[in-house]
Design a protein around this motif. Structure first.
Motif, PDB file in Angstrom:
ATOM      1  N   GLU A 178     -49.905  15.435  82.236  1.00  9.99           N
ATOM      2  CA  GLU A 178     -48.801  16.065  81.497  1.00  9.99           C
ATOM      3  C   GLU A 178     -49.284  16.952  80.357  1.00  9.99           C
ATOM      4  OE1 GLU A 178     -44.571  14.851  79.317  1.00  9.99           O
ATOM      5  OE2 GLU A 178     -45.758  13.352  80.388  1.00  9.99           O
ATOM      6  N   PRO A 179     -50.233  16.509  79.508  1.00 15.84           N
ATOM      7  CA  PRO A 179     -50.706  17.422  78.444  1.00 15.84           C
ATOM      8  C   PRO A 179     -51.304  18.709  78.995  1.00 15.84           C
ATOM      9  CG  PRO A 179     -51.384  15.174  77.998  1.00 15.84           C
ATOM     10  CD  PRO A 179     -50.830  15.169  79.380  1.00 15.84           C
ATOM     11  N   PHE A 180     -52.067  18.608  80.086  1.00 19.72           N
ATOM     12  CA  PHE A 180     -52.663  19.809  80.662  1.00 19.72           C
ATOM     13  C   PHE A 180     -51.592  20.759  81.168  1.00 19.72           C
ATOM     14  CE2 PHE A 180     -54.033  22.055  84.507  1.00 19.72           C
ATOM     15  CZ  PHE A 180     -55.075  22.801  83.998  1.00 19.72           C
ATOM     16  N   MET A 181     -50.594  20.223  81.859  1.00 17.40           N
ATOM     17  CA  MET A 181     -49.518  21.062  82.379  1.00 17.40           C
ATOM     18  C   MET A 181     -48.767  21.734  81.233  1.00 17.40           C
ATOM     19  SD  MET A 181     -49.520  20.908  85.729  1.00 17.40           S
ATOM     20  CE  MET A 181     -47.877  21.400  86.193  1.00 17.40           C
ATOM     21  N   ARG A 182     -48.516  20.996  80.163  1.00 16.37           N
ATOM     22  CA  ARG A 182     -47.731  21.541  79.046  1.00 16.37           C
ATOM     23  C   ARG A 182     -48.477  22.689  78.365  1.00 16.37           C
ATOM     24  NH1 ARG A 182     -47.215  17.132  76.037  1.00 16.37           N
ATOM     25  NH2 ARG A 182     -45.474  16.386  77.320  1.00 16.37           N
ATOM     26  N   VAL A 183     -49.760  22.512  78.118  1.00 14.81           N
ATOM     27  CA  VAL A 183     -50.551  23.555  77.454  1.00 14.81           C
ATOM     28  C   VAL A 183     -50.625  24.810  78.331  1.00 14.81           C
ATOM     29  CG1 VAL A 183     -52.862  24.175  76.686  1.00 14.81           C
ATOM     30  CG2 VAL A 183     -51.896  21.965  76.051  1.00 14.81           C
ATOM     31  N   THR A 184     -50.841  24.626  79.625  1.00 18.73           N
ATOM     32  CA  THR A 184     -50.944  25.769  80.524  1.00 18.73           C
ATOM     33  C   THR A 184     -49.615  26.500  80.637  1.00 18.73           C
ATOM     34  OG1 THR A 184     -52.592  24.522  81.781  1.00 18.73           O
ATOM     35  CG2 THR A 184     -51.720  26.512  82.794  1.00 18.73           C
ATOM     36  N   GLU A 185     -48.526  25.750  80.702  1.00 18.73           N
ATOM     37  CA  GLU A 185     -47.214  26.376  80.803  1.00 18.73           C
ATOM     38  C   GLU A 185     -46.854  27.130  79.520  1.00 18.73           C
ATOM     39  OE1 GLU A 185     -45.021  22.912  81.931  1.00 18.73           O
ATOM     40  OE2 GLU A 185     -44.898  23.542  84.041  1.00 18.73           O
ATOM     41  N   ARG A 186     -47.341  26.670  78.391  1.00 22.09           N
ATOM     42  CA  ARG A 186     -47.131  27.425  77.138  1.00 22.09           C
ATOM     43  C   ARG A 186     -47.813  28.785  77.223  1.00 22.09           C
ATOM     44  NH1 ARG A 186     -48.094  22.422  73.954  1.00 22.09           N
ATOM     45  NH2 ARG A 186     -46.066  21.666  73.233  1.00 22.09           N
ATOM     46  N   THR A 187     -49.013  28.815  77.783  1.00 20.73           N
ATOM     47  CA  THR A 187     -49.731  30.082  77.924  1.00 20.73           C
ATOM     48  C   THR A 187     -48.962  31.053  78.809  1.00 20.73           C
ATOM     49  OG1 THR A 187     -51.860  28.937  77.676  1.00 20.73           O
ATOM     50  CG2 THR A 187     -51.897  31.131  78.665  1.00 20.73           C
ATOM     51  N   ILE A 188     -48.450  30.558  79.931  1.00 22.83           N
ATOM     52  CA  ILE A 188     -47.695  31.410  80.848  1.00 22.83           C
ATOM     53  C   ILE A 188     -46.411  31.902  80.178  1.00 22.83           C
ATOM     54  CG2 ILE A 188     -46.487  31.481  83.058  1.00 22.83           C
ATOM     55  CD1 ILE A 188     -48.487  29.344  84.046  1.00 22.83           C
ATOM     56  N   ALA A 189     -45.707  30.989  79.499  1.00 17.95           N
ATOM     57  CA  ALA A 189     -44.465  31.370  78.826  1.00 17.95           C
ATOM     58  C   ALA A 189     -44.711  32.451  77.787  1.00 17.95           C
ATOM     59  CB  ALA A 189     -43.833  30.143  78.172  1.00 17.95           C
ATOM     60  N   SER A 190     -45.791  32.304  77.032  1.00 19.27           N
ATOM     61  CA  SER A 190     -46.125  33.290  76.005  1.00 19.27           C
ATOM     62  C   SER A 190     -46.379  34.658  76.616  1.00 19.27           C
ATOM     63  CB  SER A 190     -47.356  32.823  75.217  1.00 19.27           C
ATOM     64  OG  SER A 190     -47.741  33.785  74.260  1.00 19.27           O
ATOM     65  N   ALA A 191     -47.070  34.704  77.754  1.00 21.03           N
ATOM     66  CA  ALA A 191     -47.366  35.980  78.407  1.00 21.03           C
ATOM     67  C   ALA A 191     -46.098  36.657  78.904  1.00 21.03           C
ATOM     68  CB  ALA A 191     -48.334  35.760  79.568  1.00 21.03           C
ATOM     69  N   LEU A 192     -45.075  35.875  79.259  1.00 19.83           N
ATOM     70  CA  LEU A 192     -43.820  36.438  79.754  1.00 19.83           C
ATOM     71  C   LEU A 192     -42.841  36.741  78.629  1.00 19.83           C
ATOM     72  CD1 LEU A 192     -43.215  34.241  82.928  1.00 19.83           C
ATOM     73  CD2 LEU A 192     -44.137  36.551  82.817  1.00 19.83           C
ATOM     74  N   GLY A 193     -43.211  36.424  77.389  1.00 21.78           N
ATOM     75  CA  GLY A 193     -42.314  36.687  76.269  1.00 21.78           C
ATOM     76  C   GLY A 193     -41.256  35.622  76.085  1.00 21.78           C
ATOM     77  N   LEU A 194     -41.506  34.410  76.573  1.00 25.33           N
ATOM     78  CA  LEU A 194     -40.568  33.308  76.455  1.00 25.33           C
ATOM     79  C   LEU A 194     -41.197  32.171  75.663  1.00 25.33           C
ATOM     80  CD1 LEU A 194     -39.364  33.170  80.176  1.00 25.33           C
ATOM     81  CD2 LEU A 194     -38.069  34.110  78.249  1.00 25.33           C
ATOM     82  N   THR A 195     -40.368  31.274  75.154  1.00 27.97           N
ATOM     83  CA  THR A 195     -40.882  30.058  74.544  1.00 27.97           C
ATOM     84  C   THR A 195     -41.101  29.010  75.635  1.00 27.97           C
ATOM     85  OG1 THR A 195     -38.649  29.185  74.140  1.00 27.97           O
ATOM     86  CG2 THR A 195     -39.656  30.524  72.391  1.00 27.97           C
ATOM     87  N   TYR A 196     -41.831  27.956  75.289  1.00 29.45           N
ATOM     88  CA  TYR A 196     -42.129  26.908  76.265  1.00 29.45           C
ATOM     89  C   TYR A 196     -40.850  26.273  76.804  1.00 29.45           C
ATOM     90  CZ  TYR A 196     -43.371  22.238  77.931  1.00 29.45           C
ATOM     91  OH  TYR A 196     -43.476  21.096  78.677  1.00 29.45           O
ATOM     92  N   ASP A 197     -39.904  25.944  75.920  1.00 32.42           N
ATOM     93  CA  ASP A 197     -38.689  25.278  76.388  1.00 32.42           C
ATOM     94  C   ASP A 197     -37.812  26.217  77.209  1.00 32.42           C
ATOM     95  OD1 ASP A 197     -38.403  26.583  73.912  1.00 32.42           O
ATOM     96  OD2 ASP A 197     -36.525  25.564  73.510  1.00 32.42           O
TER      97      ASP A 197
END
Length: 476
Positions: free
Chosen positions: A316-335
């Motif tokens: 879960e921590p790995f997935m959350r950190v990686t998804e934050r990176t993707i969200a940031s690149a798309l201009g979105l927040t993690y949630d």
């Protein structure tokens, strides 16, 4: 090159190699920035001096094809694209008609034609979407492919449409990229887009059918005047003439993350298959299915070893950190990207909104309104002049983006009220922020108050024109 020279002039080749070595040494010594890639730390950077056109020429189509594949098979890509559409276009960027001299007759006529044609399926060549639906489809295509085309198709009066045109949404695959370079008419083409001598877009070379369809192959190409085409994309470099998929920086990460998750699912399947190994010196018999609380009878020479299924740690921590990176690149927040609000509260959610809202406003104003909606307005004005003989200079079509969802409506409403009372904002500006047309809201309020006054009905919100007190008729 030196190997070729060495075969004929070894001394010259040696001198040239020495000169090149000295040049490399001097260049290395003169470099003062590690980020320039002269050290091993940055050796994997790709150095090239291609312009914005050449940078995407080879990979643009492949990136769009890969992004479309992710929309079919990658749930994160589907979620990211959908969220961007929701935030930027939502239910649609609404048109409103404004006249300087308060010519209500002209305004009402234009508004009527817009409602009957643009806000119905009459707008769409395929007869499926309204103008607002095409905005969402077009923006979603920009996210996936990096660009989209809108084509104006003229219609006869006998076709029965309120206005004399319809709009068709086309993928950029329709551009004939083989038409490239100098043309016979003296103009220049860049991957199917024709420019005149001063760099204006004058035409688009469009396939009659999608080249990827069953009947596509190499379909005939038509030259369509630029006034009938809208080519929308988000330019990242000066001089850029074609768009690139917004998934480009994270397409590999999205793909690898999905494979990692699929692998973890398989591990959990293995972990759920709790198994036993029965060792015996005789011919084994079937133990049957192992059930909770089972008691097994085995021989004195037999033994059973239970497997130790693998566990999943740090998933879960790995997935959350990686998804934050993707969200940031798309201009979105993690949630926003994941839908996971377990890590958010009011303050953090609002802070995230403050960081992403400038992105949303930029895409609304500089991409959708400036490139798409304003061109729609020009087409509408031209059609209204043909149909209703109304001068386009007598009115203006403005666009109102959808309201952004609020975290706490009561707090936002009180903040808006305080700004209006302090003279820091107008009611109309606040209505536009909420995705509403101020003129229509004011007209509805006036109509509602007039009806309430005529019916002798009063409401607690009526402070300006309270309804008259009812006449006491007792005893009459």
């Amino acid at each position: 090159m030196n190997d070729i020279i060495a075969a004929f002039a070894p001394r010259l080749a040696f001198q040239r190699e020495m000169a090149l070595s000295q040049r490399r040494a001097l260049t290395s010594m003169s470099g003062h920035y590690d980020g320039a890639g002269r050290t091993t730390r940055a050796s994997d950077f790709r150095f090239n001096r291609t312009d914005a056109i050449e940078a995407g020429r080879a990979d643009r189509s492949r990136l769009s094809w890969m992004s479309r594949d992710m929309l079919r098979n990658n749930p994160r890509a589907v979620r990211g694209r959908r969220q961007l559409i929701n935030h930027v276009v939502g239910a649609g960027i609404l048109p409103s008609v404004h006249t300087e001299d308060d010519d209500t007759a002209a305004r009402d006529e234009v508004d009527r034609l817009i409602r009957r044609h643009c806000l119905t399926r009459n707008w769409d060549v395929d007869g499926r979407l309204t103008m607002l639906g095409q905005q969402a489809l077009g923006f979603g295509t920009i996210v996936t492919d990096g660009e989209v085309l809108f084509r104006r198709r003229f219609r006869r009066t006998s076709d029965g449409f309120p206005l004399n045109f319809q709009v068709q949404v086309l993928e950029a695959d329709f551009l004939n990229a083989q038409i490239d370079g100098k043309l016979a008419n003296g103009n220049t083409a860049i991957q199917g887009i024709e420019f005149d001598a001063i760099g204006r877009r004058v035409a688009y070379h469009i396939f009659a059918e999608h080249p990827g369809s069953r009947w596509g192959a190499m379909p005939p190409t038509k030259r369509i005047l630029a006034e009938n085409i809208i080519h929308a994309f988000d330019p990242l470099r000066p001089g850029q003439q074609r768009g690139v998929s917004w998934f480009a920086p994270v397409v590999t990460l999205l793909h690898e993350l999905q494979k990692y998750q699929d692998g973890q699912v398989k591990r959990q399947e293995v972990a759920a298959m709790f198994a036993a190994i029965w060792k015996t010196s005789e011919t084994p018999t079937d133990l049957g299915e192992l059930a909770p609380g089972s008691v097994l009878n085995i021989g004195d020479e037999d033994e059973i070893d239970f497997t130790d299924p693998p566990t999943v740690e740090g998933y879960e921590p790995f997935m959350r950190v990686t998804e934050r990176t993707i969200a940031s690149a798309l201009g979105l927040t993690y949630d926003q990207f994941t839908g996971d609000t377990s890590q958010s509260n009011y303050t953090s959610h609002r802070a995230g909104r403050m960081a992403t809202d400038p992105n949303i406003r930029d895409w609304q104003q500089n991409l959708m309104i400036a490139q798409v909606c304003d061109r729609f307005a020009a087409w509408i004005e031209e059609a209204v002049q043909d149909v209703a003989d109304l001068d386009p200079d007598s009115y203006e079509i403005r666009w109102t983006p959808p309201a952004r969802p609020v975290v706490d409506p009561s707090k936002d409403a009180n903040a808006d009220k305080a700004e209006i009372e302090a003279g820091l904002a107008s009611r109309r500006s606040k209505l536009r922020e909420r995705g509403k047309d101020p003129l229509k809201v004011e007209a509805e309020i006036a109509e509602e108050r007039a009806a309430a006054k005529a019916a002798s009905v009063g409401y607690s919100t009526d402070k300006h024109d309270p309804a008259p007190a009812a006449t006491d008729t007792k005893g009459t």
